[in-house]
Design an enzyme around this catalytic site. Sequence first.
Site, PDB file in Angstrom:
ATOM      1  N   LYS A   1       4.010  -6.496   9.040  1.00 41.30           N
ATOM      2  CA  LYS A   1       4.045  -7.111  10.362  1.00 41.30           C
ATOM      3  C   LYS A   1       5.491  -7.530  10.587  1.00 41.30           C
ATOM      4  O   LYS A   1       6.005  -8.421   9.912  1.00 41.30           O
ATOM      5  CB  LYS A   1       3.113  -8.322  10.437  1.00 41.30           C
TER       6      LYS A   1
ATOM      7  N   TYR B   1       4.887  -9.644   5.829  1.00 43.09           N
ATOM      8  CA  TYR B   1       5.099 -10.313   7.117  1.00 43.09           C
ATOM      9  C   TYR B   1       6.508 -10.878   7.141  1.00 43.09           C
ATOM     10  O   TYR B   1       6.836 -11.790   6.387  1.00 43.09           O
ATOM     11  CB  TYR B   1       4.050 -11.408   7.307  1.00 43.09           C
TER      12      TYR B   1
END
Length: 295
Positions: free
Chosen positions: A159, A131
Amino acid sequence: MFRGVFPAIITPFKDDGSLDEDGLRRNVEVLSKTGISGVVPCGTTGESATLSHEEHKKVVEIVVDCSDVPVVAGTGSNNTSEAIELTRHAADAGADAALLITPYYNRPNERGLFEHFRKVAESSDIPIVLYNVPKRTGVELRPDVVARLSEISNIVAIKEASGSLTQVSRIIELTADKNFAVLSGDDDLTLPMLALGATGVVSVVANVAPRATVEMVNAFLDGNITRAQELHYRLAPLVRAMFLETNPIPVKTAYRMLGMAAGPLRLPLAPMSDENEAKLRDVLTKMSDLTGDMR
């Protein structure tokens, strides 16, 4: 697995500030029936920074127990040992994958970033989703580091919330020969990122308009670009409303307005200003056809 829409869910609290376990179950059960591909508890939207370790683990356990879709549990930390502990717990609880934010505040160099994620990945067989959100963490996960990490067998996705389509493009280019997925971490950039080769989104707006978000992503992936564009612009006012103030303040306020389990925010997050709350209510009223599933 990493294709479609994954709402980053809120953590509802009771009026006394304790975890609303029944409310969390209700929220997840409703979302699970809207065509989404999975749910993401204990992320930024879930106020993970203000959850105790016990609460964090309890949230993951509850969501795994009640969700009809895969669970991608937030397990990141700026302490590698803590991230390992949370990731192992998520795996033991039955989560399908773990989402790990880059270590924040201590701002490791590239070697430190690589070693952090390598150590966590080696600690468990659970699939790992990186992320990258530099505006929150103060550290950038560069495409070349992502490419090196993608060579580790259970690091399978990222992400990406840098806000840079150039970065997204480079990551996809460097990992093209790997079984590695790129997910949007910015609702307003989901469609452009899909055009570059992303396969889905970890979404805030999907908490309040799940079916429309799912339809937009699926339309693009199925080749119906015109319909995807229509839904992108249809959702745009709602996306903007979700970020009138720091996430998750607006989405949690929206859940309260829609009659879903929400409860108070935990300090240092504070309630929306009256002006922004009025703007949010106006958008929800005008877009009630998109939020009907969450009422």
